[in-house]
Scaffold this motif. Structure first.
Motif, PDB file in Angstrom:
ATOM      1  N   GLU A  97     -50.094  36.441  97.611  1.00 44.66           N
ATOM      2  CA  GLU A  97     -48.714  36.876  97.851  1.00 44.66           C
ATOM      3  C   GLU A  97     -48.060  37.382  96.568  1.00 44.66           C
ATOM      4  OE1 GLU A  97     -46.697  33.623  99.563  1.00 44.66           O
ATOM      5  OE2 GLU A  97     -47.764  33.705 101.493  1.00 44.66           O
ATOM      6  N   ASP A  98     -48.278  36.644  95.448  1.00 44.22           N
ATOM      7  CA  ASP A  98     -47.700  37.091  94.174  1.00 44.22           C
ATOM      8  C   ASP A  98     -48.274  38.427  93.753  1.00 44.22           C
ATOM      9  OD1 ASP A  98     -46.271  34.778  94.148  1.00 44.22           O
ATOM     10  OD2 ASP A  98     -47.647  33.703  92.807  1.00 44.22           O
ATOM     11  N   LEU A  99     -49.599  38.610  93.962  1.00 44.97           N
ATOM     12  CA  LEU A  99     -50.220  39.889  93.601  1.00 44.97           C
ATOM     13  C   LEU A  99     -49.667  41.018  94.448  1.00 44.97           C
ATOM     14  CD1 LEU A  99     -52.344  41.319  91.891  1.00 44.97           C
ATOM     15  CD2 LEU A  99     -54.041  40.747  93.638  1.00 44.97           C
ATOM     16  N   GLY A 100     -49.451  40.738  95.773  1.00 46.21           N
ATOM     17  CA  GLY A 100     -48.883  41.773  96.628  1.00 46.21           C
ATOM     18  C   GLY A 100     -47.471  42.148  96.210  1.00 46.21           C
ATOM     19  N   LEU A 101     -46.664  41.119  95.876  1.00 53.37           N
ATOM     20  CA  LEU A 101     -45.299  41.406  95.417  1.00 53.37           C
ATOM     21  C   LEU A 101     -45.310  42.173  94.106  1.00 53.37           C
ATOM     22  CD1 LEU A 101     -43.577  37.986  96.235  1.00 53.37           C
ATOM     23  CD2 LEU A 101     -43.317  40.146  97.466  1.00 53.37           C
ATOM     24  N   GLU A 102     -46.240  41.781  93.202  1.00 56.38           N
ATOM     25  CA  GLU A 102     -46.309  42.481  91.918  1.00 56.38           C
ATOM     26  C   GLU A 102     -46.722  43.936  92.110  1.00 56.38           C
ATOM     27  OE1 GLU A 102     -48.579  42.020  87.583  1.00 56.38           O
ATOM     28  OE2 GLU A 102     -48.888  40.553  89.197  1.00 56.38           O
ATOM     29  N   ASN A 103     -47.739  44.168  92.996  1.00 50.75           N
ATOM     30  CA  ASN A 103     -48.164  45.547  93.249  1.00 50.75           C
ATOM     31  C   ASN A 103     -47.041  46.353  93.891  1.00 50.75           C
ATOM     32  OD1 ASN A 103     -50.710  45.035  92.230  1.00 50.75           O
ATOM     33  ND2 ASN A 103     -51.569  44.433  94.207  1.00 50.75           N
ATOM     34  N   GLU A 104     -46.304  45.694  94.809  1.00 49.04           N
ATOM     35  CA  GLU A 104     -45.203  46.405  95.471  1.00 49.04           C
ATOM     36  C   GLU A 104     -44.111  46.769  94.474  1.00 49.04           C
ATOM     37  OE1 GLU A 104     -42.138  45.742  99.233  1.00 49.04           O
ATOM     38  OE2 GLU A 104     -43.627  44.225  98.696  1.00 49.04           O
ATOM     39  N   SER A 105     -43.761  45.808  93.586  1.00 53.79           N
ATOM     40  CA  SER A 105     -42.729  46.100  92.585  1.00 53.79           C
ATOM     41  C   SER A 105     -43.190  47.170  91.613  1.00 53.79           C
ATOM     42  CB  SER A 105     -42.367  44.820  91.833  1.00 53.79           C
ATOM     43  OG  SER A 105     -43.498  44.321  91.141  1.00 53.79           O
ATOM     44  N   GLN A 106     -44.495  47.102  91.237  1.00 52.68           N
ATOM     45  CA  GLN A 106     -45.011  48.118  90.318  1.00 52.68           C
ATOM     46  C   GLN A 106     -44.995  49.489  90.974  1.00 52.68           C
ATOM     47  OE1 GLN A 106     -48.898  47.229  88.839  1.00 52.68           O
ATOM     48  NE2 GLN A 106     -48.930  48.939  87.423  1.00 52.68           N
ATOM     49  N   THR A 107     -45.362  49.549  92.273  1.00 51.89           N
ATOM     50  CA  THR A 107     -45.355  50.827  92.985  1.00 51.89           C
ATOM     51  C   THR A 107     -43.944  51.388  93.071  1.00 51.89           C
ATOM     52  OG1 THR A 107     -47.260  50.074  94.267  1.00 51.89           O
ATOM     53  CG2 THR A 107     -46.030  51.966  95.117  1.00 51.89           C
ATOM     54  N   SER A 108     -42.975  50.517  93.408  1.00 48.98           N
ATOM     55  CA  SER A 108     -41.594  50.997  93.489  1.00 48.98           C
ATOM     56  C   SER A 108     -41.074  51.440  92.131  1.00 48.98           C
ATOM     57  CB  SER A 108     -40.704  49.892  94.060  1.00 48.98           C
ATOM     58  OG  SER A 108     -40.728  48.756  93.204  1.00 48.98           O
ATOM     59  N   PHE A 109     -41.504  50.701  91.069  1.00 46.70           N
ATOM     60  CA  PHE A 109     -41.081  51.078  89.711  1.00 46.70           C
ATOM     61  C   PHE A 109     -41.653  52.441  89.336  1.00 46.70           C
ATOM     62  CE2 PHE A 109     -41.798  50.965  85.082  1.00 46.70           C
ATOM     63  CZ  PHE A 109     -40.479  50.851  84.664  1.00 46.70           C
ATOM     64  N   GLU A 110     -42.951  52.663  89.643  1.00 44.63           N
ATOM     65  CA  GLU A 110     -43.566  53.954  89.329  1.00 44.63           C
ATOM     66  C   GLU A 110     -42.919  55.068  90.150  1.00 44.63           C
ATOM     67  OE1 GLU A 110     -47.652  53.435  90.069  1.00 44.63           O
ATOM     68  OE2 GLU A 110     -48.046  52.243  88.243  1.00 44.63           O
ATOM     69  N   THR A 111     -42.588  54.782  91.407  1.00 38.81           N
ATOM     70  CA  THR A 111     -41.947  55.800  92.238  1.00 38.81           C
ATOM     71  C   THR A 111     -40.582  56.182  91.677  1.00 38.81           C
ATOM     72  OG1 THR A 111     -43.096  54.894  94.156  1.00 38.81           O
ATOM     73  CG2 THR A 111     -41.231  56.356  94.578  1.00 38.81           C
ATOM     74  N   SER A 112     -39.806  55.166  91.269  1.00 37.96           N
ATOM     75  CA  SER A 112     -38.490  55.457  90.685  1.00 37.96           C
ATOM     76  C   SER A 112     -38.622  56.229  89.386  1.00 37.96           C
ATOM     77  CB  SER A 112     -37.719  54.155  90.462  1.00 37.96           C
ATOM     78  OG  SER A 112     -38.421  53.327  89.536  1.00 37.96           O
ATOM     79  N   ASN A 113     -39.662  55.892  88.593  1.00 40.40           N
ATOM     80  CA  ASN A 113     -39.875  56.629  87.343  1.00 40.40           C
ATOM     81  C   ASN A 113     -40.218  58.084  87.620  1.00 40.40           C
ATOM     82  OD1 ASN A 113     -39.315  54.487  85.712  1.00 40.40           O
ATOM     83  ND2 ASN A 113     -41.451  53.875  85.420  1.00 40.40           N
ATOM     84  N   ARG A 114     -41.073  58.315  88.620  1.00 40.15           N
ATOM     85  CA  ARG A 114     -41.428  59.702  88.957  1.00 40.15           C
ATOM     86  C   ARG A 114     -40.216  60.478  89.454  1.00 40.15           C
ATOM     87  NH1 ARG A 114     -46.303  57.309  90.982  1.00 40.15           N
ATOM     88  NH2 ARG A 114     -45.398  57.206  93.070  1.00 40.15           N
ATOM     89  N   GLU A 115     -39.404  59.824  90.287  1.00 41.47           N
ATOM     90  CA  GLU A 115     -38.212  60.508  90.781  1.00 41.47           C
ATOM     91  C   GLU A 115     -37.242  60.819  89.647  1.00 41.47           C
ATOM     92  OE1 GLU A 115     -36.613  58.038  93.763  1.00 41.47           O
ATOM     93  OE2 GLU A 115     -38.139  58.530  95.281  1.00 41.47           O
ATOM     94  N   ALA A 116     -37.102  59.851  88.716  1.00 46.85           N
ATOM     95  CA  ALA A 116     -36.212  60.084  87.567  1.00 46.85           C
ATOM     96  C   ALA A 116     -36.741  61.214  86.701  1.00 46.85           C
ATOM     97  CB  ALA A 116     -36.075  58.802  86.740  1.00 46.85           C
ATOM     98  N   ALA A 117     -38.088  61.261  86.515  1.00 44.50           N
ATOM     99  CA  ALA A 117     -38.669  62.337  85.715  1.00 44.50           C
ATOM    100  C   ALA A 117     -38.459  63.693  86.397  1.00 44.50           C
ATOM    101  CB  ALA A 117     -40.162  62.072  85.500  1.00 44.50           C
ATOM    102  N   LYS A 118     -38.594  63.707  87.719  1.00 46.37           N
ATOM    103  CA  LYS A 118     -38.346  64.965  88.432  1.00 46.37           C
ATOM    104  C   LYS A 118     -36.898  65.406  88.275  1.00 46.37           C
ATOM    105  CE  LYS A 118     -41.920  64.376  91.962  1.00 46.37           C
ATOM    106  NZ  LYS A 118     -42.170  64.196  93.427  1.00 46.37           N
TER     107      LYS A 118
END
Length: 234
Positions: A97-118
């Motif tokens: 569960e912790d790994l899934g939450l960490e992967n989900e948070s990392q994915t959302s963080f990367e998505t927000s970074n990509r959107e900010a870069a765009k």
């Protein structure tokens, strides 16, 4: 089987005693002597029986206690193994569960970074400005001098660092009018009414005049200029 063994041991124990009594006694044994001899033998046999029964019961109880302790130890060990297994399963599920939450948070963080870069790379929209007498026409903006070759004399390279992060470079003759820099800025989409030019280091606003050349305003070597947004007055 155990009772037969006990009886055999009794008989084997009684024979030596009987022989000793017979050798000690006189050959004229009477009935009374035989009765006393038999009584002694039976008394000895009873004593041996009691000792053997007590010893046997004690050994049996000791063995049963050892067996009971061994069974209890095995039960405790099995119980401990079961508890450890359940704890490991619970920890494994929690780790997943912790790994899934960490992967989900990392994915959302990367998505927000990509959107900010765009968003940073997108050029800022330009507002439509009504043409006035002070602003040059589109034809004047597009009439930039032809870029001289790199090996020509009195040539300087100018780079514009745009707010979007892009850097555009172009060569000019040092004798060109300084106004050509603002014309170039307008051509790439940054109007002088909203944006200005400034030097990189030391930072100062770039001032141009009608009859000033690039050399007159201090651009005698390769230079980097910043395109900056003007502060909107209320």
């Amino acid at each position: 089987m155990a009772s037969r063994g006990v009886v055999g041991i009794f008989l084997l124990s009684a024979l030596p005693i009987l022989c000793l009594e017979l050798r000690r006694g006189s050959p004229d044994l009477g009935v009374k002597d035989l009765i006393l001899l038999c009584g002694r033998i039976f008394l000895l046999l009873a004593l041996l029986t009691l000792i053997i029964s007590v010893t046997t019961s004690w050994l049996n109880s000791f063995k049963s206690s050892q067996v009971y302790l061994k069974e209890e130890e095995e039960k405790n060990e099995k119980r401990q193994k079961l508890v450890r297994k359940k704890q490991q399963e619970a920890q494994g599920e929690k780790g997943d569960e912790d790994l899934g939450l960490e992967n989900e948070s990392q994915t959302s963080f990367e998505t927000s970074n990509r959107e900010a870069a765009k968003r940073r790379n997108l050029p800022k929209p330009l507002t439509k400005i009504s043409p006035s007498a002070e602003q040059p026409t589109q034809k004047e903006v597009l009439n930039l001098p032809e870029e001289p070759p790199e090996a020509a004399e009195e040539v300087v390279a100018v780079a514009l660092r745009c707010p979007s992060g892009n850097v555009l470079r172009r060569r000019f003759l040092k004798s060109c009018s300084s106004q050509v820099l603002f014309d170039w800025m307008k051509k790439i989409g940054y109007h002088t009414s909203q944006y200005s030019l400034s030097t990189s280091f030391p930072r100062r606003p770039l001032e141009v005049g009608g009859g000033w050349s690039l050399q007159d305003i201090g651009i005698t070597v390769d230079t980097v200029l910043n395109v900056e947004e003007r502060e909107q007055s209320s």
